[in-house]
Design a protein around this motif. Sequence first.
Motif, PDB file in Angstrom:
ATOM      1  N   ALA A 170      14.516 -18.848 -25.854  1.00 34.89           N
ATOM      2  CA  ALA A 170      14.283 -20.276 -25.596  1.00 34.89           C
ATOM      3  C   ALA A 170      12.841 -20.575 -25.234  1.00 34.89           C
ATOM      4  O   ALA A 170      12.504 -21.738 -24.986  1.00 34.89           O
ATOM      5  N   SER A 235       8.933 -29.788 -29.103  1.00 35.36           N
ATOM      6  CA  SER A 235       9.998 -28.800 -29.320  1.00 35.36           C
ATOM      7  C   SER A 235      11.333 -29.517 -29.473  1.00 35.36           C
ATOM      8  O   SER A 235      11.585 -30.517 -28.801  1.00 35.36           O
ATOM      9  N   SER A 237      15.542 -28.692 -29.466  1.00 35.22           N
ATOM     10  CA  SER A 237      16.701 -27.800 -29.375  1.00 35.22           C
ATOM     11  C   SER A 237      17.900 -28.558 -29.921  1.00 35.22           C
ATOM     12  O   SER A 237      18.102 -29.733 -29.573  1.00 35.22           O
ATOM     13  N   ASP A 281       9.209 -25.967 -25.123  1.00 33.00           N
ATOM     14  CA  ASP A 281      10.294 -25.110 -25.608  1.00 33.00           C
ATOM     15  C   ASP A 281      11.373 -24.926 -24.520  1.00 33.00           C
ATOM     16  O   ASP A 281      12.574 -25.178 -24.735  1.00 33.00           O
ATOM     17  N   ALA A 282      10.917 -24.535 -23.328  1.00 36.96           N
ATOM     18  CA  ALA A 282      11.866 -24.288 -22.232  1.00 36.96           C
ATOM     19  C   ALA A 282      12.576 -25.583 -21.834  1.00 36.96           C
ATOM     20  O   ALA A 282      13.792 -25.593 -21.593  1.00 36.96           O
TER      21      ALA A 282
HETATM   22 MG    MG Z   1      13.569 -23.747 -26.314  1.00 36.81          MG
END
Ligand code: MG
Length: 315
Positions: A170, A235, A237, A281-282
């Motif tokens: 992740a 990012s 998800s 991203d995180a």
């Molecule tokens: Mg991620």
Amino acid sequence: MIKVKSLKFLVLSFTFCTLSFSFITGCQKQELHKESRIIMGTFAGVKSTDERAARIAFDEIKRIEDLMSKYKEDSEVWKLNKRGRISASPDVMYVIKKAKEIWLLSNGAFDITVGPLMDLWGFSDKKYSPPSPAQIKRALKITGLDKVIVNEANNSIRFNASGMKIDLGAVAKGYAIDCAVKKLKENGITSAIVRVGGEIYALGTKAGRPWVIAIRSTDKKGFAGTLEMVDRAVSTSGNYEQFFIKDGIRYTHIINPKTGMSANSGVAGVTVLAPDCLTADALATAIFVLGEDKGRALAKKIPGAQIKLIIKERQ
Ligand code: MG
Ligand code: AMP
């Protein structure tokens, strides 16, 4: 029957919006060099008017993959998962420290110790199957970043319980992009797009104008919108990247570390902007687990972060 769908190689949450390969700056026509590769288990691409950019960026992304892949024997993550302790490189130390920050801020929704749960659900070897409650209970006992001990005095990392495993899926792509962008800048390159899977950094401008990034919709049939970006990371998800369906239920590759279940917060996809790609991203992963309300509250705590889009699950 289990229906498997791994779209890692087929579906990209983003696509580059540049349709032409060359463009005009002042009186000069500038060629845009584009190169794509499969790296870190997904599609990656680099675009720049500087033809050195792709080689420089991909070398750096490969360096991070070699350190952080859980699949590559001899990577630092592989060794940590096997031995329960390592002497870590500055890169791995940095990523684990950052992961701890997001873990704390997200109240444990973002947790890189989901390794055993990823294995249990079959997301590591693509042998998908929902685990039993007893199996989940056992895996939860060895989940939790509080059980990862980071010693900055001697750059070592160790697990506090046997059987633990970290999974940087992740966050490593975002960090690899940040490293690549740093190297581009060190080489005097001031304009480029670097993408790995759903993570993108837009360095500088495209001949004085913002880079335009198209966000693909989760059903992959169209675009959810476009973004104009200069020196910024984005990012996404989503629940369409890797998942399987059993008895009509869709189980996706992002795990709720509190329950051990595949995350089902009502979010189907989330797109986040941030100053750096590791954070973006995180954060996108954390918001996917937390759901819209708690996710928005988390984003507010992170300087420069902005949620651009949340696509809700169809009820
Ligand atoms: Mg991620
Ligand atoms: P992303 O596509 O960036 O949202 O990352 C998804 C990947 O992160 C998964 O394939 C796992 O490797 C890992 N992962 C799954 N659940 C979590 C979680 N709750 N916190 C941190 N990493 C996770």
